[in-house]
Enzyme design. Structure first.
Site, PDB file in Angstrom:
ATOM      1  N   GLU C 155      -9.091  18.333 -16.155  1.00 37.47           N
ATOM      2  CA  GLU C 155      -9.521  19.837 -16.384  1.00 37.47           C
ATOM      3  C   GLU C 155     -10.770  19.746 -16.849  1.00 37.47           C
ATOM      4  O   GLU C 155     -10.879  20.556 -18.022  1.00 37.47           O
ATOM      5  CB  GLU C 155      -8.338  20.490 -16.886  1.00 37.47           C
ATOM      6  CG  GLU C 155      -6.981  20.732 -16.052  1.00 37.47           C
ATOM      7  CD  GLU C 155      -5.953  21.771 -16.494  1.00 37.47           C
ATOM      8  OE1 GLU C 155      -6.108  22.171 -17.839  1.00 37.47           O
ATOM      9  OE2 GLU C 155      -5.045  22.091 -15.722  1.00 37.47           O
ATOM     10  N   GLU C 311      -1.348  20.704  -9.715  1.00 37.68           N
ATOM     11  CA  GLU C 311      -0.618  21.227 -10.875  1.00 37.68           C
ATOM     12  C   GLU C 311      -0.290  22.675 -10.303  1.00 37.68           C
ATOM     13  O   GLU C 311      -1.199  23.512 -10.127  1.00 37.68           O
ATOM     14  CB  GLU C 311      -1.108  21.316 -12.317  1.00 37.68           C
ATOM     15  CG  GLU C 311      -1.417  20.171 -13.020  1.00 37.68           C
ATOM     16  CD  GLU C 311      -2.230  20.452 -14.141  1.00 37.68           C
ATOM     17  OE1 GLU C 311      -2.006  21.600 -14.949  1.00 37.68           O
ATOM     18  OE2 GLU C 311      -2.593  19.538 -14.792  1.00 37.68           O
TER      19      GLU C 311
END
Lengths: 673, 673, 673
Positions: C155, C311
């Site tokens: 991320e 995710e």
């Protein structure tokens, strides 16, 4: 004779007075001050709280001459002194010479002089200078005839709850070393396997300074513990000096309105008497019940020992956005409320309203307008009234029917970030449970989750997020042995390290509650949920019954038909559970039902709405009922038996008339005066 | 011939033009610029405001060649230059070499280059570099034929009101030493006995940096004074150089929209002429009266001397959240409004709209879209119109019937923290008093509390929180001598050190007002109070009459029946007092009654709603009425006597027709052109 | 066989699994983990994302023993590993030894350890330590049988988009030198003639740290570019090591929900496959279309190549203020939605819910309550379902009828300060254009303004503020060649240096649009404007037609009667233009009209409201329709031709029944399984 007995003998009745800051005024005013104090019935003043720079104007020069004259004048006037250790606000010379005493925020902002409390609690420089001053003060005044008690520091943690500087970091590491012994225990307690936070040594640990996103919650909670302990260490540094030099003089420090800064149960054990600064907002419709809750906390901190109302405002304060004054009669009413809940002192901030400085718009006993003012008249009348009832002084409050569980450790845990609902505030939640009890005139004590619950008919457990094994077992034993308990959602979720108790929420209480919570369904801001009775807000959750019965269910949304409120017979007792926050009327109804089942009774039966009653028990065992009419209308209150109103000087009657904002002090007719 | 006469002769009529930033464009554009300026009637441009890096690209290299050509070209085109000292935005090389010139906020945040005004006002490095540049500019262009006046700095304090760095701390200490002489005087003035803030020496004093809670208010107020003075010192450093090198050229600096940053009365005494940047928001329904108030301030700063409207937007600005353009006709209407209130210049930011940078969406006289645009057409038409009425240039505004009292010192005091109501904003409060006068077409001057009040029929004193003895006596004398005065709540509370005047609020005005205020009752946000006429907001208070009569009373809440508005005959005059902020209609009614009693008259009688009139008096003594139709409808306006409309070129008539957003310039028929 | 083919062969079907953080659990739990993974159909886990401190507990000690056992166990269990480079969260020892690796905010606040991403992206110390770790990991596990792919960092830019420290300043200067060559080019690009910001050398340039007012917008935009590039450089540092050591293993990094941090088009070209973390809010009524838009972006980043849903939450997340769970069926529905839009993986954060740390209230595949929970049951069922349709794996999405233009560079420009309307948010604006297309079941691709537009029937260009010459020409060519394009306001205003295109807005598109915008009229917050059909908000503007026709006009306010929406025949095509943001119904109507004109068709015709369809094309060329019922009601959906539902195992039918929150996978009846 112990310290407190000495104090009681010294004062002879409820302590009455206020903060006295004579250094703000020329000496000619001091003489008038003492004269007016006598006129107003003042028997105690808090002196010297901000006098550090006054008595130590330079590092190497202490000047007690003017302070001596003030003390002597008060002694001559028969006014007792609660003498401060003077360490609450260091003088400019300290930080000018030692900038490292200034505290830092989590983002690194340094806090500078110009207000107060601008010291790092861990600073050895601050502590040494404070200790030197306290020693000098204690040695000079420890046996002064005016001295009644010590006031250590002032409102610890009110503005600076914690410091994040490098000095504090070092102290935090020492504290952690003490708590955990080795760094692997710390890693375990802090769950540092998460996000690669494992520490190789204590030397790497820091305060929870501003981080890119949610910081480690266990680190935050330990830092809150450390913060409370570190300020307590400041307090104890001073307390030990006083105990050594003046072993017969009791000491206190004043707690600020109910906040999560300090673990007050821990602190209270180190005080000779609890004292409290109470500032309900006249604009707040719930000012009175909120104050009542805080008074119950204060009285409960040391097992029911009377507390001192150390500060309240005669009228307006200065630190809210809009500072309303107290309408006529409210100061008296609220003062009696404090006494009703166990106060042995009614004190004000402050004696004479300041001309300058940040608090000059805070009301005072002697206002800017002088003595020909409503404020001073009300102060004088109350002083006379309180002096007329010396038997209240030292009277204990009988054990209440209801115990409300409160725990600072859990509070610190509950309000960490990254929770299912980030808007849970424990003070609001506790108050939501307390208000209906207050409205029903049911007396409450406040207890720790691991505290002694024997004798309570009902135990209310608002949102006890964190619970260790012992605490959980204590509550379970209470129910098993026949008690009635009401617990609300998000209780028993984590251990003291903020690690979830596995095995289905709320694991430590599942057996007692007879249920399992499968998933939390927090409600959006401003969005409620219908219940089979009433409405819920803030929270809902999916409950699976495992022995409990549903008392109310959700009747809207995804959880329709599932239990919202439950009751479980467990052992000889019963455990109620709230899976949402019911609206006030429903909460009142549920607490009434649980209370009825448990045999809970009001202090006096049949009181009209808005009338509050509390009772104290004098040293001779006789009872005194304080009746308070919080409404704007006069009311006639029927009494269960003939009583005399000692404030009105009225003889026995089976009813009493209370003016709007009126108070009565009732003595059962059979009781001798 | 003095400096201003020279300027008047140079320009020959109302100054018209705008900020000119040719360094943003290649030289081929410059030629077109001058051609278009002539077409648009431009006779003055503000040049070089952000040219520091352009003329001094490196510390040791000044390059005036391109600037020379620009000056020459403007001179050749007959365009006068208001030449900037170029010091408003230091070039990157300055802070790269001397990072200590960068300012710091109260919380220690340093402000970096990338915008403008990134200098510490106290920085000797900044001041030296600025002075060197100003000397070079003045010597090079002091007798250039294009030069009309000097523009010193730019919008002082617009972004950086004060710096809290260590250098500033040193200057603050010097300023305090100068003001107080010895540190005990400082301790007394700052009430440092409060919260143990006593200073042992000036060396310990700091700017009011971020503190744990409310900082010392007197320290804050002195720091506001210091901030204003320190920027003034920057200005004066440059002014003195210009006065020495070019003694015949007038100098100004442009003030930003009404703010509390600078004490403009103090500043204005050091300018040859006041100039002002006016940015009313087209989305604001009160844009016009708000602008009117600020123009009255500007004209009043130097005793009625015409001011220069130095900047306005031809259409939209860029710095609000939503930047509305001015609809057709509004730019002309608002320009005439500035003239009506005493402007001798109608200038814009800026001449040519920038392609790049932070202000490229600020409208300009020549927009991105070029000259075939509404904006440029309106600019050209207005230029021609203004050039046709040279007699307005230099015309004074007759003394107004009403004086409104404004004081920056008191403003600084009023808006400190920890007040009874922390939401009092003086600009809003003054405007609440000004709006009804504006709506009634009553002309106002703005005066200091200690200023000359002779000749005013009515003096309005909005919330004059701070008043020294002289100011108080001045107002009292005015009423005693026959004047009518209207004062509103929270006036006369403190002395210039923010120390409360003891003896009952508002002590210095109690005799004049015939009352005593016992206690303040600020109202909660959004909660008003009923009056016997209308409603009040923000504030209420408990007033005891001591000679005054009640004009209106509270009719709700705790103060029901007590006076809310009072009037007191005092000496030969009368003093009105407002104990709350009445709603606009009630405020208008009260001011109308006070005005009638005082003989206040509108500029012209019988004007329709939305039509504004103001008057100026030409050098020959004749009057010119400016009529402005702020409404969206055309109206016919009756006149008290036959007049000619010089904008329409219309002969004498007893009425005038105004288009929507139209303006007229009326000359009494008897007056020769 | 290329890397991705290897991965496809390895997995054999849609990837299913989640983040796996075994270091948080004792080894006995690991065995149960693998057993449960098999039970749940897990074939891939993301391992080691936060394992830096686990495998390198001290600077000079790497410990892979426990990690080896975890890898082996997974290999034995047949679970593939997406192995992280472990660099997302440096261990405490790194910053304790090298504090300069900690990032700084624009205001100088340092970001400390305690969370994650606490590294300066430009830090050579961080990069060296990261590289050393990545080399060790790659060498150890590069040919491990469990290894399926690499997960680089994590991320990127989620919490720390940029660092403003001195080290970063140096790197920024290097980046600028690279981009501009000499400082005069920089001065030109940044319009530094404005506000005297001209740089004498690169050495003077700084990041856009906190400044007194609006900072230079071109500097900000370049700093955004630099920020994206600098994080990309961190990624590439790791990628190059992996490519060298394990050249056959594909690598990705997971992008966070649609944000303006990184230029994803630029980034995607350096990935082997795009992966994405998707977190729609169950409380958001537009959760599904918002997710759909982000999936279309992800699929489009690499020209239609399937992406990995790396995710999602099985139920609630933990980082919103109120974290709602997904009601029953929603997790499955939204998983199928991701697949419908082109996902080849359905992965979760995380496998087993953490006991401690900041994310313990984030739901997981194995929740705190264990496997006898709805969450785990739904996870297991979905795993089985996905495993039954291997043909979807790798299936491409056919080219859509509609292209929506998105450009990060322009986004950075649009949201700078000091714009006509400071509240324009590109994500909201793009979504306002996307929603009606979604509601009509029209498939969209996302393209860069300079991308290949051939084959699209309609190109939608939401608020493309910044456009270079090539991009503008590309769009113009598309229309000229016969395309239909719909563009909305404030497009084509500036060049890539944020310099306005002169010659009338929007200069580069005026010819194509057949109009000129004379002036912007942004609307006040909450204030709309009436149109001849519907209402507009946020914006209006004065449009002069130059060939276009008005489709709708303003019918209120100053612009009444002027065009609000226009259409222009241009070349063989047509260009629509929106001068305001129409209300959703009007936007839908306008897009429907433009779509009809262009021949745009829905994926399937005649779908009921709330039912979404998307199509993928298997390797054999056959089509699979995914039908999703987002409504709370069951519906019967008519089909244009007989199809089989492979999820229900139902034979050919001309309709399909969808339960509430149901999904179907339709195969035209003629297609062999």
């Amino acid at each position: 004779m112990n310290r407190m007995d000495r104090l009681y003998r010294r004062l002879g009745g409820i302590a009455y007075g206020g903060d006295y800051n004579p250094e703000q005024w020329p000496e000619e005013v001091h003489a008038e001050d003492v004269r007016l104090m006598r006129e107003a019935g003042v028997n105690l003043v808090s002196l010297g709280i901000f006098s550090w720079a006054f008595v130590q104007p330079e590092p190497d020069r202490m000047e007690f001459g003017r302070f001596d004259r003030i003390m002597d004048r008060l002694a001559d006037g028969g006014v007792g002194v609660c003498l401060a250790t003077m360490t609450a606000s260091p003088p400019p010379w300290l930080s000018a010479r030692h900038p490292e005493v200034l505290p830092e925020r989590a983002d690194g902002t340094r806090l500078w002089p110009g207000a107060r409390q601008h010291y790092c609690p861990s600073s050895p420089v601050y502590r040494e200078h404070a200790a030197r001053l306290v020693s000098a003060v204690a040695e000079r005044y420890g046996d002064h005839p005016a001295l009644a008690m010590w006031h250590i520091g002032n409102e610890y943690g009110c503005h600076v709850r914690a410091c994040y500087c490098d000095v504090s970091a070092g102290s935090f590491r020492e504290w952690l070393r003490e708590r955990y012994g080795d760094v692997e225990a710390l890693n375990d307690a802090w769950s540092t396997a998460f996000w690669s936070q494992r520490y190789a040594s204590f030397e790497e640990v820091l305060p929870p300074r501003t981080a890119p996103t949610f910081p480690n919650p266990a680190q935050q909670i330990d830092f809150a513990r450390f913060g409370s302990d570190e300020l307590l260490a400041c307090y104890l540094t001073e307390k030990r000096i006083l105990d050594r030099i003046a072993p017969e003089v009791p000491a206190t420090t004043n707690f600020v309105p109910l906040a999560k800064t300090l673990d007050l149960f821990e602190w209270a054990s180190h005080l000779d008497v609890v004292s409290y600064d109470s500032y309900p907002d006249p604009h707040d419709e719930h000012a009175a019940p909120r104050a009542a809750l805080s008074y119950d906390v204060m009285r409960s901190l040391r097992g029911g020992q009377p507390y001192l109302l150390m500060e309240q405002a005669p009228s307006a304060v200065n630190w809210r956005a809009r500072n309303a004054p107290k309408p006529p009669g409210v100061m008296r009413l609220w003062s009696w409320q404090a006494v009703a809940h166990g106060a042995d002192a009614v004190m004000f901030f402050q004696w004479r309203q300041s001309r300058g400085g940040a608090e000059k718009y805070h009301s005072a006993m002697v206002p800017h307008g002088g003595t020909d003012t409503r404020a001073f008249r009300e102060v004088r009348e109350l002083g006379q009234e309180l002096a007329s009832v010396p038997e209240l002084f030292g009277a204990r409050s009988p054990r209440a029917d209801v115990a409300v569980v409160l725990d600072w450790q859990s509070w610190w845990g509950l309000e960490q970030a990254a929770r299912p609902n980030a808007d849970l505030r424990l003070d609001d939640l506790v108050f939501a449970h307390y208000l209906p009890l207050y409205q029903e005139n049911v007396a409450c004590d406040i207890v720790r989750p691991g505290g002694d619950l024997s004798g309570y008919r009902l135990v209310v457990v608002p949102n006890l997020y964190m619970a260790g094994e012992e605490e959980a077992a204590n509550l379970e034993r209470y129910v098993e042995g026949g008690g009635t308990l009401l617990m609300s959602f998000f209780s028993g979720i984590v251990d003291p390290c903020d690690r979830v108790h596995l095995g289905g929420y709320p694991a430590p209480f599942r057996r007692m509650l007879g249920l399992r919570v499968e998933e939390f369904w927090p409600l959006d801001d401003g969005v409620g949920v219908e219940l089979s009775r009433g409405r819920g807000s803030l929270w809902s959750e999916e409950i699976t019954l495992e022995g409990a019965e549903a008392v109310a269910s959700f009747s809207g949304g995804e959880l329709t038909g599932l239990p919202a409120v439950t009751r479980h017979r467990f052992g000889l007792g019963a455990a109620w559970y709230l899976g949402t926050l019911p609206d006030p009327a429903t909460m009142r109804e549920l607490l009434r039902r649980a209370g009825e089942e448990a045999g809970v009774r009001p202090v006096l039966p049949g009181l009209p709405a808005g009338v509050q009653a509390r009772v104290r028990q004098a040293a001779d065992g006789t009872l005194r009922y304080v009746l308070l009419n919080h409404s704007a209308e006069a009311v006639t209150v029927p009494l269960p038996a003939p009583m005399c109103d000692d404030l009105a000087g009225a003889g026995p009657s089976d009813h009493v008339r209370l003016a709007s904002r009126g108070a009565a002090l009732l003595r059962p007719a059979a009781t001798p005066v």
